[in-house]
Design a protein around this motif. Structure first.
Motif, PDB file in Angstrom:
ATOM      1  N   ARG A   1       0.822  -1.225  -0.076  1.00 19.50           N
ATOM      2  CA  ARG A   1      -0.116   0.011  -0.145  1.00 19.50           C
ATOM      3  C   ARG A   1       0.657   1.279   0.039  1.00 19.50           C
ATOM      4  O   ARG A   1       0.515   2.138  -0.642  1.00 19.50           O
ATOM      5  N   HIS A   2       1.930   1.253   0.800  1.00 16.71           N
ATOM      6  CA  HIS A   2       2.796   2.335   0.796  1.00 16.71           C
ATOM      7  C   HIS A   2       3.623   2.801  -0.556  1.00 16.71           C
ATOM      8  O   HIS A   2       3.491   3.696  -0.914  1.00 16.71           O
ATOM      9  N   LEU A   3       4.210   1.561  -1.167  1.00 17.99           N
ATOM     10  CA  LEU A   3       4.559   1.837  -2.362  1.00 17.99           C
ATOM     11  C   LEU A   3       3.680   2.288  -3.309  1.00 17.99           C
ATOM     12  O   LEU A   3       4.075   3.305  -4.362  1.00 17.99           O
TER      13      LEU A   3
ATOM     14  N   GLY B   1       2.109   6.855  -6.733  1.00 17.73           N
ATOM     15  CA  GLY B   1       1.170   7.994  -6.880  1.00 17.73           C
ATOM     16  C   GLY B   1       1.737   9.433  -6.673  1.00 17.73           C
ATOM     17  O   GLY B   1       1.382  10.307  -7.496  1.00 17.73           O
ATOM     18  N   GLY B   2       2.475   9.586  -5.525  1.00 17.18           N
ATOM     19  CA  GLY B   2       2.958  10.738  -5.377  1.00 17.18           C
ATOM     20  C   GLY B   2       4.326  10.949  -6.623  1.00 17.18           C
ATOM     21  O   GLY B   2       4.122  12.186  -6.949  1.00 17.18           O
TER      22      GLY B   2
ATOM     23  N   PHE C   1      10.097  -1.030  -2.430  1.00 17.62           N
ATOM     24  CA  PHE C   1       9.960  -2.376  -3.224  1.00 17.62           C
ATOM     25  C   PHE C   1      10.918  -3.143  -2.819  1.00 17.62           C
ATOM     26  O   PHE C   1      10.775  -4.576  -2.667  1.00 17.62           O
ATOM     27  N   ASP C   2      12.250  -3.219  -2.525  1.00 14.66           N
ATOM     28  CA  ASP C   2      13.047  -3.918  -1.979  1.00 14.66           C
ATOM     29  C   ASP C   2      12.649  -4.558  -0.685  1.00 14.66           C
ATOM     30  O   ASP C   2      13.010  -5.778  -0.410  1.00 14.66           O
ATOM     31  N   GLN C   3      12.045  -3.796   0.226  1.00 19.73           N
ATOM     32  CA  GLN C   3      11.635  -4.351   1.359  1.00 19.73           C
ATOM     33  C   GLN C   3      10.350  -5.345   1.194  1.00 19.73           C
ATOM     34  O   GLN C   3      10.175  -6.150   1.950  1.00 19.73           O
TER      35      GLN C   3
ATOM     36  N   ILE D   1       5.908  -3.079 -12.624  1.00 18.09           N
ATOM     37  CA  ILE D   1       5.713  -2.670 -14.054  1.00 18.09           C
ATOM     38  C   ILE D   1       5.416  -1.287 -13.947  1.00 18.09           C
ATOM     39  O   ILE D   1       5.892  -0.353 -14.775  1.00 18.09           O
ATOM     40  N   SER D   2       4.529  -0.774 -12.873  1.00 19.20           N
ATOM     41  CA  SER D   2       4.544   0.757 -12.633  1.00 19.20           C
ATOM     42  C   SER D   2       5.722   1.777 -12.420  1.00 19.20           C
ATOM     43  O   SER D   2       5.794   2.801 -13.117  1.00 19.20           O
ATOM     44  N   MET D   3       6.487   1.135 -11.770  1.00 16.64           N
ATOM     45  CA  MET D   3       7.860   1.911 -11.528  1.00 16.64           C
ATOM     46  C   MET D   3       8.544   1.955 -12.628  1.00 16.64           C
ATOM     47  O   MET D   3       9.312   2.976 -13.015  1.00 16.64           O
ATOM     48  N   ASP D   4       8.562   0.735 -13.136  1.00 18.22           N
ATOM     49  CA  ASP D   4       9.614   0.551 -14.531  1.00 18.22           C
ATOM     50  C   ASP D   4       9.046   1.620 -15.656  1.00 18.22           C
ATOM     51  O   ASP D   4       9.622   2.117 -16.409  1.00 18.22           O
ATOM     52  N   ALA D   5       7.773   1.844 -15.735  1.00 21.71           N
ATOM     53  CA  ALA D   5       7.051   2.678 -16.755  1.00 21.71           C
ATOM     54  C   ALA D   5       7.751   4.181 -16.594  1.00 21.71           C
ATOM     55  O   ALA D   5       7.607   4.833 -17.522  1.00 21.71           O
TER      56      ALA D   5
END
Length: 155
Positions: free
Chosen positions: A24-26, A31-32, A58-60, A91-95
């Motif tokens: 949820r935090h990620l 979003g931020g 993400f690593d956590q 995928i979202s982070m990579d985009a």
């Protein structure tokens, strides 16, 4: 001293809860990051610290998910939703990491799908919940707008 079944289950629930909370935090961090790269905020917020924070979270998540490999078979369905959410968050982070401007739409789509997966996991697992912000407003409910007197009345 060997752990009791209750202590083992409680430990598992705490690990499960931490993994879910980090997901949820990620999602919130991504979003931020989307907001920070929007045309309204363009250039006002440094993006690299936000990206680094996303990667650290993400690593956590990956570490916490690995600790859940001993999950009960009854938890496997909810964990499959969490696993899909983790993949979609990646995928979202990579985009966004490739090109902040062209990747926004695919980032939003993957993020929305990840949040749906987290909602599925929360709906079937006691103790997990998603915060619903769709009604998060200090305005009066529609039914109260027609009142003629009282606090917040429209005269």
């Amino acid at each position: 001293m060997e752990k009791t079944l209750f202590e083992t289950e409680l430990d598992h629930l705490h690990r499960y809860d931490r993994c879910f909370d980090e997901c949820r935090h990620l999602a919130t961090q991504i979003g931020g990051l989307l907001l920070a790269r929007s045309s309204v905020m363009k250039g006002k917020v440094p993006l690299q610290p936000l990206r680094s924070a996303c990667q650290e979270t993400f690593d956590q998540i990956k570490s916490q998910r690995a600790s859940l490999d001993d999950a009960n078979s009854s938890d496997q369905h909810a964990l499959s939703h969490i696993d899909r959410a983790v993949s979609l968050l990646q995928i979202s982070m990579d985009a966004l990491s490739d090109d902040l401007f062209s990747g926004a739409e695919s980032c939003k789509n993957a993020l929305a799908a990840a949040i749906r997966e987290l909602r599925f996991a929360a709906s079937m697992t006691p103790g997990l919940s998603m915060v619903d912000l769709t009604c998060a407003c200090c305005a009066l409910p529609d039914a109260d707008l027609n009142r003629k007197s009282g606090p917040g009345a429209i005269l």
